[in-house]
Design a protein around this motif. Structure first.
Motif, PDB file in Angstrom:
ATOM      1  N   GLN A 128      -7.076  -8.393  16.203  1.00 39.96           N
ATOM      2  CA  GLN A 128      -7.865  -8.878  15.067  1.00 39.96           C
ATOM      3  C   GLN A 128      -9.518  -8.414  15.284  1.00 39.96           C
TER       4      GLN A 128
ATOM      5  N   PHE B   3       0.946 -11.358   6.282  1.00 34.34           N
ATOM      6  CA  PHE B   3       1.032 -11.145   7.731  1.00 34.34           C
ATOM      7  C   PHE B   3       1.396 -12.225   8.582  1.00 34.34           C
TER       8      PHE B   3
ATOM      9  N   ALA C 114      -5.417  -1.351  16.265  1.00 36.52           N
ATOM     10  CA  ALA C 114      -4.328  -2.148  16.520  1.00 36.52           C
ATOM     11  C   ALA C 114      -3.945  -1.863  17.923  1.00 36.52           C
ATOM     12  N   ASN C 115      -3.602  -0.769  18.285  1.00 36.51           N
ATOM     13  CA  ASN C 115      -2.753  -0.532  19.619  1.00 36.51           C
ATOM     14  C   ASN C 115      -3.207   0.747  20.280  1.00 36.51           C
TER      15      ASN C 115
ATOM     16  N   PHE D 287      -3.045 -11.889  18.758  1.00 44.38           N
ATOM     17  CA  PHE D 287      -3.371 -11.684  17.477  1.00 44.38           C
ATOM     18  C   PHE D 287      -5.069 -11.809  17.641  1.00 44.38           C
TER      19      PHE D 287
ATOM     20  N   ARG E 155      -3.330   1.971  22.954  1.00 47.35           N
ATOM     21  CA  ARG E 155      -2.510   2.395  23.875  1.00 47.35           C
ATOM     22  C   ARG E 155      -3.198   2.902  25.249  1.00 47.35           C
TER      23      ARG E 155
ATOM     24  N   LEU F  99       0.814  -1.209   0.050  1.00 50.25           N
ATOM     25  CA  LEU F  99       0.012  -0.137   0.048  1.00 50.25           C
ATOM     26  C   LEU F  99       0.848   1.396   0.100  1.00 50.25           C
TER      27      LEU F  99
ATOM     28  N   HIS G 139      -6.218   2.250  11.666  1.00 49.91           N
ATOM     29  CA  HIS G 139      -5.582   0.974  11.849  1.00 49.91           C
ATOM     30  C   HIS G 139      -4.884   0.913  12.963  1.00 49.91           C
TER      31      HIS G 139
ATOM     32  N   ARG H  20       5.191  -8.470  15.130  1.00 47.39           N
ATOM     33  CA  ARG H  20       4.809  -8.709  13.520  1.00 47.39           C
ATOM     34  C   ARG H  20       6.180  -8.981  12.696  1.00 47.39           C
TER      35      ARG H  20
ATOM     36  N   PHE I  73       2.939   2.384   2.232  1.00 48.98           N
ATOM     37  CA  PHE I  73       3.351   2.649   3.683  1.00 48.98           C
ATOM     38  C   PHE I  73       4.108   1.929   4.350  1.00 48.98           C
ATOM     39  N   LYS I  74       5.117   2.409   5.404  1.00 51.56           N
ATOM     40  CA  LYS I  74       5.959   2.235   6.116  1.00 51.56           C
ATOM     41  C   LYS I  74       5.267   1.095   6.932  1.00 51.56           C
ATOM     42  N   ASP I  75       5.858  -0.272   6.952  1.00 60.27           N
ATOM     43  CA  ASP I  75       5.478  -1.379   7.899  1.00 60.27           C
ATOM     44  C   ASP I  75       6.407  -1.500   8.906  1.00 60.27           C
ATOM     45  N   GLY I  76       5.970  -1.801  10.272  1.00 60.89           N
ATOM     46  CA  GLY I  76       6.851  -2.299  11.221  1.00 60.89           C
ATOM     47  C   GLY I  76       7.277  -1.122  12.358  1.00 60.89           C
ATOM     48  N   THR I  77       6.860   0.103  11.985  1.00 58.57           N
ATOM     49  CA  THR I  77       7.288   1.084  12.703  1.00 58.57           C
ATOM     50  C   THR I  77       7.215   0.816  14.174  1.00 58.57           C
ATOM     51  N   ALA I  78       5.955   0.750  14.654  1.00 61.77           N
ATOM     52  CA  ALA I  78       5.413   0.254  16.084  1.00 61.77           C
ATOM     53  C   ALA I  78       5.829  -0.852  16.491  1.00 61.77           C
TER      54      ALA I  78
END
Ligand code: HEM
Length: 370
Positions: A332, A317, A282-283, A328, A285, A180, A278, A296, A182-187
């Motif tokens: 999810q 994923f 997903a989080n 998960f 916080r 897509l 998203h 992930r 977008f950067k994946d894995g940042t958090a």
């Protein structure tokens, strides 16, 4: 051409930085009796230990089939290979009398509301995740395993994943872009922090799991198509609102740096990061939700064209966690109904349990289980 150690308390390939190429293959176990499982695990252990280490292939008599497929040449290079073996819920059915040894959260992957699961690409008794620098190394390893396990394993589905080739990606430190854009894995969790991994990834003595499972981890694999034709015609602002981050920098919306932490307490109504974004679902916080963090370890995938003439590509994923329900499944369920659903379609995968590591050369995979 790094060598990843095969032996240790945990299998390699879980907190190991991600090399560029991945191959996931699910198998049906054809063995009919419990007594046949131990030889299967011994063979797998022996082959995977060799493939991971690399080395010369013994010479073959010309009248016999070659010992090795030869696609890597006369010497098998380690090429950063890891081969991680996990088992599915179906291994614990009536066939082998293992029902009482089943990890307590391990069941068949349920169908979530946006799923369009294809049974031919779901589940399996056993799954091997191959990761290395090149597709050839993974395929070489798969062919070796298939040749060594006649009558014991039958491949059920497979999918190949990739990351940009210059990358060996440390989870929690490096990010790459998904399909897509977008950067994946940042958090992500920081895989280099053993305390974090002990809390969130590895099954410990206190998780109420069977003793054999200590040192293992629940593995979720989801083949998620991304509907890229539709996405590529969606306005940038809408894409960013759906994810909750800036596309260019990867920063949370209205912040500047990729590593900035979103401040949801200062944004209770979702004016910066929408309540339906998203990353916020997903989080969130919020107190208590830190129990739901997951590691992930996803790849991109791209293969054919669908029957409807669309590109079949997306996110392979993958995540690991010590508690599948808190991890998960909870995340999810929070994501169900998110705006991103209009652009993604989960089509396959399954729930698996990555076996504990093989401590020493005289040990085998899954020996506590069998
Ligand atoms: C974060 C994309 C599926 C869980 C992110 C981010 C992106 C993204 C761009 C922000 C960068 C980052 O922190 O990595 C996608 C896409 C998906 C997908 C395109 C499907 C094709 C999933 C699924 C789950 C999930 C199935 C779990 C059920 C998370 C989590 C975060 C995240 C936990 C970090 C949130 C945070 O801590 O701020 N995802 N994701 N994602 N995603 Fe996904």
């Amino acid at each position: 051409l790094a060598v990843q150690p095969f032996h240790g308390p945990h299998q390699a390939g879980i907190i190991t930085p991600q090399p560029a190429a991945a191959l996931y293959v699910a198998f049906d176990v054809l063995a009919e009796r419990r007594a046949d499982l131990a030889p299967l695990m011994r063979t797998l252990t022996e082959r995977l230990a060799f493939l991971t280490r690399g080395g010369a292939v013994p010479e073959t008599h010309p009248q016999l089939p070659p010992r090795d497929s030869g696609i890597l040449g006369p010497t098998v290079l380690s090429d950063n290979l890891t081969a991680t073996v996990s088992v599915g819920a179906s291994l614990f059915d009536y066939r082998f009398g293992l029902a009482r040894a089943r990890p307590r959260h391990l069941g068949p992957m349920e169908r979530f509301s946006n799923d369009a699961l294809d049974p031919a690409q779901c589940h399996g008794d056993l799954l091997i995740q191959f990761c290395s620098n090149t597709a050839e190394t993974n395929i070489h390893a798969l062919r070796d395993v298939i040749k060594a396990t006649p009558g014991l394993l039958a491949p059920r589905w497979k999918v190949e994943g990739f990351l940009p080739p210059h990358v060996v990606k440390t989870m929690g430190a490096d990010t790459v872009r998904n399909m897509l854009g977008f950067k994946d894995g940042t958090a992500n969790l920081d895989a280099r922090d053993p305390r974090v991994m002990d809390r969130y990834v590895w099954v410990g003595q206190n998780h109420g799991e069977p003793a054999w499972a200590v040192g293992g981890s629940y593995q979720v694999v989801r083949i998620i198509r991304t509907l890229v034709e539709r996405w590529d015609r969606t306005p940038l602002g809408e894409q960013e609102a759906i994810i909750g981050r800036h596309k260019g920098s990867g920063a949370p919306l209205r912040q500047s740096h990729e590593r900035d932490t979103p401040d949801y307490a200062a944004d209770p109504n979702g004016e910066a990061v929408s309540l339906a974004a998203h990353i916020r679902l997903a989080n969130p916080r919020l107190p208590g939700t830190e129990d739901n963090l997951i590691l992930r370890r996803s790849y991109n995938y791209s293969r054919g064209i669908t029957a409807a003439g669309q590109l079949d590509m997306g996110l392979l994923f993958v995540c690991y966690q010590a508690d599948l329900t808190a991890g998960f499944i909870t995340v999810q369920n929070r994501l169900s109904g998110e705006g991103l659903e209009e652009y993604i379609r989960p089509i396959g995968g399954g729930y698996f349990f990555a076996l504990p590591g093989v401590a020493d050369p005289e040990n085998t995979l899954g020996e506590g289980l069998l």
